[in-house]
Design an enzyme around this catalytic site. Structure first.
Site, mmCIF file in Angstrom:
data_model
loop_
_atom_site.group_PDB
_atom_site.id
_atom_site.type_symbol
_atom_site.label_atom_id
_atom_site.label_comp_id
_atom_site.label_asym_id
_atom_site.label_seq_id
_atom_site.Cartn_x
_atom_site.Cartn_y
_atom_site.Cartn_z
ATOM 1 N N PHE A 9 54.176 37.117 62.700
ATOM 2 C CA PHE A 9 53.881 36.486 63.770
ATOM 3 C C PHE A 9 54.498 34.760 63.163
ATOM 4 O O PHE A 9 54.084 34.238 62.655
ATOM 5 C CB PHE A 9 52.789 36.810 64.742
ATOM 6 C CG PHE A 9 52.525 37.713 65.190
ATOM 7 C CD1 PHE A 9 53.611 39.182 64.707
ATOM 8 C CD2 PHE A 9 51.247 37.937 66.243
ATOM 9 C CE1 PHE A 9 53.355 39.767 66.102
ATOM 10 C CE2 PHE A 9 51.582 39.384 67.172
ATOM 11 C CZ PHE A 9 52.311 40.863 66.814
ATOM 12 N N LYS A 56 51.535 50.883 54.087
ATOM 13 C CA LYS A 56 50.664 50.906 54.900
ATOM 14 C C LYS A 56 50.674 52.310 56.249
ATOM 15 O O LYS A 56 50.095 52.819 56.334
ATOM 16 C CB LYS A 56 51.695 49.660 56.115
ATOM 17 C CG LYS A 56 51.344 48.439 55.894
ATOM 18 C CD LYS A 56 51.973 47.725 57.083
ATOM 19 C CE LYS A 56 51.542 45.970 56.362
ATOM 20 N NZ LYS A 56 52.877 45.779 55.415
ATOM 21 N N HIS A 94 47.596 48.185 58.305
ATOM 22 C CA HIS A 94 48.448 46.632 57.695
ATOM 23 C C HIS A 94 47.009 46.297 58.536
ATOM 24 O O HIS A 94 46.265 46.141 60.126
ATOM 25 C CB HIS A 94 48.990 46.943 59.295
ATOM 26 C CG HIS A 94 50.089 45.308 59.523
ATOM 27 N ND1 HIS A 94 49.271 44.584 58.262
ATOM 28 C CD2 HIS A 94 50.601 45.368 60.595
ATOM 29 C CE1 HIS A 94 50.378 43.542 58.751
ATOM 30 N NE2 HIS A 94 51.164 43.712 59.839
ATOM 31 N N HIS A 152 57.357 45.719 53.754
ATOM 32 C CA HIS A 152 56.584 44.780 54.391
ATOM 33 C C HIS A 152 56.265 46.800 55.536
ATOM 34 O O HIS A 152 55.060 46.870 55.723
ATOM 35 C CB HIS A 152 56.440 43.727 55.304
ATOM 36 C CG HIS A 152 56.006 43.597 56.509
ATOM 37 N ND1 HIS A 152 54.468 43.202 56.337
ATOM 38 C CD2 HIS A 152 55.540 44.587 57.835
ATOM 39 C CE1 HIS A 152 53.535 42.581 57.472
ATOM 40 N NE2 HIS A 152 54.214 43.236 58.481
ATOM 41 N N CYS A 181 50.248 37.234 59.113
ATOM 42 C CA CYS A 181 50.847 38.711 58.113
ATOM 43 C C CYS A 181 51.214 38.492 56.997
ATOM 44 O O CYS A 181 51.435 39.654 55.933
ATOM 45 C CB CYS A 181 51.359 39.693 59.253
ATOM 46 S SG CYS A 181 50.440 39.939 60.776
ATOM 47 N N GLU A 231 63.428 44.884 58.109
ATOM 48 C CA GLU A 231 63.458 44.669 56.725
ATOM 49 C C GLU A 231 64.377 45.701 55.982
ATOM 50 O O GLU A 231 64.872 45.127 55.115
ATOM 51 C CB GLU A 231 61.899 45.575 55.914
ATOM 52 C CG GLU A 231 61.503 44.835 55.247
ATOM 53 C CD GLU A 231 59.784 45.894 55.501
ATOM 54 O OE1 GLU A 231 59.487 46.250 55.763
ATOM 55 O OE2 GLU A 231 59.494 45.270 54.598
#
Lengths: 424, 420
Positions: A404, A340, A345, A308, A168, A319
């Site tokens: 990930f 998002k 996403h 993010h 990602c 975050e």
């Protein structure tokens, strides 16, 4: 050292597929998340996604390209056509040997891989699948490098070409890779960005068992709720964005419209867990500080943070902590948002889409909002720009990505000093 | 005043040089550097009938497999079930490479250690099992590890986690060329402040669905006898044979290697060139002109004259048109007598693992002064006359150029030199 100017932006995103439709969408606060229409999602835990209403022919692809390319490749080619056109580049004039392609994707050609798998296995019946039923371009789907080779072919790019597949963070890393090629003199112009089309049964099924995606299936429009107390996971999206990066001096010399420059790019790993995040945000903070340090950027210089903000419990907390750790008290004063909330996403694609949002935000002086933010979470206590866009001069925008593998990336786009002085 | 990063600011410093200090081989012909290198010098083929599944129904029967590999020798059971065979081989190769470099990451500055690997097709065997669960049984039968085992970043992520490496990580996809790009990208990161990079890569393309996908590229040999199958540059060239495994290559900042008195510095990464043919996707790798450019760029960056190169490791596609293009390119850049070798004729093409395995062979060749052979080039095809090394050949090897190409027009060349 050579600097990278952003001179062209192209986007394919849910809720309107070109750059202007994308900008309209993310500044309106209206969400493009809906119940999945691409396949029957019954039986899945999460049944919602942000789908793009994309027509490859309308986007400029010919019949053979449409047939040969998986959807994620089509998105990238469409976004690249828009970006190259926006940059005002005449491909007949550009030296193809100095033109590079650096693109990110996390899951590559899974749509065609899955479509063909169902046929050759006869619906999952055979381990020893029937190869005679495979379609002719199936190998193109197996190797994600197809994304770069198709874009290189389309634009005659004979310089370095690469696909970066860091989950990602692939989107930020794809653009960061291009920036490094320009810094190091390996290319003069880079078609950089990322693409992902992961709204397919196997991709959705990946995230069900680990409860990463939202199951607010009865309220798709309000399902993606970054930083909100009641968030319950991310909503799958799809999309692509391309930024044309150019050697700054060359871009200036040809009188290109310069949106901004790449002031810093960094990536770190948490070396902790493939999917888990430690709450302190230390490694993302380190990436942010590295990016700031490269460009001589102070916390006070940052006017917008594009988060993010995936909407999972742990990400948004992680975050928020990373921003406080890297920016100190200033973290409370900078408007933050997660687009998002509106467009979902798109895994490896979203980082590039978010960099496109930052370039446009700098160019147009608008902070896009976080849709669906209603209820404060004590662990997420910063200014997330709830629901409505704000006008604001933005000279520097920070975007972060987390994914990930434990990867954490940060990029800062900034209005070049010399352009500030002449009042552009 | 802003805080500074606790590690470093990623600004390139051209004085930071990248050297290779460790290798870990897990490849057809042998696990471990010494075992594999003895095999590679022997000139015997490790290609034989596929054993990972019953290939009877497929037009391809052959592959280069890693015999006797037991993931349990290197990683614990918990991690084995979470990862694909591709990642198992990479984790094993990483441990071998760290042992070779005599480097224990424990207690070292985590931000100055990175992982940058190449991948062609990810964890496709694991992926086939889970997609079978999905379509055969239903969504709730897909396991929790599908999301972390299948994607291309799985190997880099797992290595970084296992060894506590927090520096800039990378995953490079360029089909067969990715391994060289990964090494050069390691150098880019070393110039920007990283001291130690786990690079290279492995591949595990031998599964029923992965083979089905590969069959559609039209470049696989359909011969049933190993000696008939992968014969690059030969007049009977008829495609290539797939292989699994590869090598992990430790790339280290030269000063860092010196300071810690690394047991060996195999080679310095001196120069690199990457190009794309941007050519008709139904045809094979253009006319070689972009490969010429990649080789010339690599030599120029390295500051090495073509005449100083002791051996060229060829990409050796095994597809007649691509072989002719490479032979013409090598002949354009080099004198006719430069030795050319392709030890991959013994292992098959390993995609993301292929170029790193060639790098392993190249640095062992420098260390021992022995060139590994190319097999099956009995009678070069028209336009493919090169000075092939057909038997292990002794002599000083100081400077090496390696070519790697990837489906989709990728051309990469790298120049390595033995420390003087």
């Amino acid at each position: 050292m050579r600097r990278s100017a952003v001179t062209g932006v192209g986007v394919v995103a849910p809720g309107g597929v070109n750059r202007e439709a994308f900008w309209e969408r993310i500044t309106s606060g209206e969400t493009a998340t809906r119940n999945i229409t691409f396949f029957d999602p019954s039986g899945f835990r999460s049944q919602i996604a942000a789908e793009a209403d994309f027509d490859p022919q309308e986007a400029g692809l010919n019949d053979q390209e449409t047939n040969r390319m998986d959807r994620y490749v089509q998105f990238a080619v469409a976004a690249a056509l828009e970006a190259v056109n926006d940059a005002g580049l005449d491909l007949g004039e550009v030296d193809g040997e100095r033109l590079a392609v650096t693109l990110g994707s996390a899951v590559g050609g899974t749509m065609i891989l899955e479509r063909d798998y169902v046929v050759v296995s006869n619906h999952g019946e055979k381990w020893l699948v029937d190869h005679e039923y495979a379609s002719p371009f199936l190998y193109h789907a197996l190797v994600p490098s197809t994304l770069a080779s198709e874009v290189a072919l389309k634009f005659g790019a004979r310089g370095p070409s690469v696909v970066v597949s860091t989950g990602c963070t692939s989107g930020i890393d794809g653009i960061g890779y291009g920036h490094q090629l320009i810094q190091d003199g390996e290319a003069d112009i880079v078609i950089s960005g990322a693409s992902e089309t992961g709204i397919s049964p196997i991709s959705m099924a990946c995230f069900d068992p680990i409860k990463a995606t939202s199951r607010r299936n009865d309220d798709a429009a309000h399902a993606s709720r970054p930083f909100d107390r009641d968030r319950d996971g991310f909503v799958m999206g799809e999309g692509a964005a391309i930024l044309v990066l150019e050697d700054f001096e060359a871009a200036q010399a040809r009188g290109a419209h310069i949106y901004c420059e790449v002031a810093g790019y960094a990536n770190r790993g948490n070396a902790y867990h493939m999917t888990g995040l430690r709450p302190d945000g230390a490694e993302m903070a380190e990436a942010i500080l590295d990016a700031m340090s490269q460009g001589g950027i102070e916390p006070e210089d940052i006017d917008y943070i594009n988060a993010h903000g995936s909407g999972t419990k742990q990400n948004d907390r992680h975050e928020t902590a990373a921003y406080k750790r890297s920016l100190g008290d200033q973290a409370y004063k900078i408007p933050i948002s997660s687009i998002k909330s509106m467009i979902g996403h798109s895994l490896g694609g979203i980082g590039a889409v978010e960099m496109a949002a930052c370039a446009l935000a700098i160019d147009r002086g608008v902070v896009p909002p976080t849709a669906n933010w209603e209820n404060p979470d004590p662990e997420c206590d910063l200014d997330y720009t709830p629901r409505e866009a704000k006008r604001r001069q933005i000279d520097a925008a920070l975007s972060t990505g987390s994914g990930f593998g434990g990867f954490q990336s940060a990029m800062i786009l900034a209005r070049p000093k010399e352009l500030e002085e002449v009042g552009i | 005043m802003a805080q500074k990063p606790e590690s470093f600011t990623s600004i390139p410093d051209p004085d930071r040089r990248a050297v290779i200090t460790g290798i870990g081989v897990v490849a057809p012909g042998g696990i471990g550097n010494d075992t594999w290198w003895s095999y590679a010098k022997s000139g015997q083929s490790a290609i034989r009938r596929i054993s990972r599944f019953d290939p009877s129904q497929y037009p391809v029967q052959l592959a280069g497999e890693v015999d006797g590999f037991d993931a349990g020798d290197y990683i614990d059971q918990r991690l084995i079930v979470q990862t694909d065979h591709w990642t198992h081989m990479a984790l094993a190769a990483t441990q071998l490479a760290l042992d070779d470099a005599k480097y224990d990451p424990e207690g070292k500055d985590p931000y100055r250690m990175s992982v940058i690997t190449a991948s062609g097709s990810g964890g496709n065997e694991f992926g086939q099992k889970e997609i079978e669960n999905l379509w055969g049984k239903g969504p709730i039968f897909v396991g929790a590890y599908q999301s972390i085992a299948w994607f291309y970043a799985a190997t880099t992520g797992q290595i970084a986690i296992k060894y506590g490496m927090k520096g800039p990580c990378g995953v490079i996809c360029q089909e067969g060329a990715g391994g060289l790009e990964a090494l050069w990208h390691s150098r880019r990161n070393i110039q920007r402040g990283v001291d130690f990079v786990v690079s290279g890569g492995t591949e595990a393309p031998i599964g029923p669905y992965a083979l089905t996908c590969q069959l559609t590229n039209g470049r696989l040999s359909l011969e049933d006898e190993p000696d008939d199958a992968y014969r690059p540059f030969d007049e009977r060239a008829n495609g290539y044979v797939i292989g699994e495994g590869g090598a992990i290559v430790i790339v280290e900042e030269a000063g860092h290697a010196k300071k810690r008195t690394a047991p060996q510095v195999y080679a310095e990464i001196l120069g690199y060139g990457a190009t794309n043919d941007a050519f008709d996707p139904k045809r094979v790798n253009g006319d070689g002109s972009q490969l010429v450019r990649a080789m010339k760029m690599a030599l120029e960056r390295a500051g090495v004259a073509a005449g100083d190169v002791d051996v060229v490791f060829a990409d050796a596609a095994g597809v007649p048109e691509a072989d002719r293009a490479e032979a013409a390119a090598i002949n354009e850049v080099f004198d006719r007598d430069v030795p050319v070798t392709a030890p991959k004729t013994m292992t098959g093409r390993l995609y993301g693992g292929g170029a790193p395995l060639d790098v392993a062979a190249a640095v062992f060749a420098m260390r021992d002064g022995v060139l590994p052979p190319t097999i099956n080039v009995d009678s070069p095809a028209e336009g493919c006359a090169l000075n092939f090394v057909t038997k292990a050949q002794e002599g000083p090897v100081d400077t090496v150029l390696l070519n790697a190409r990837g489906f989709g027009g990728f051309n990469s060349s790298i120049v390595l030199r033995k420390p003087q």
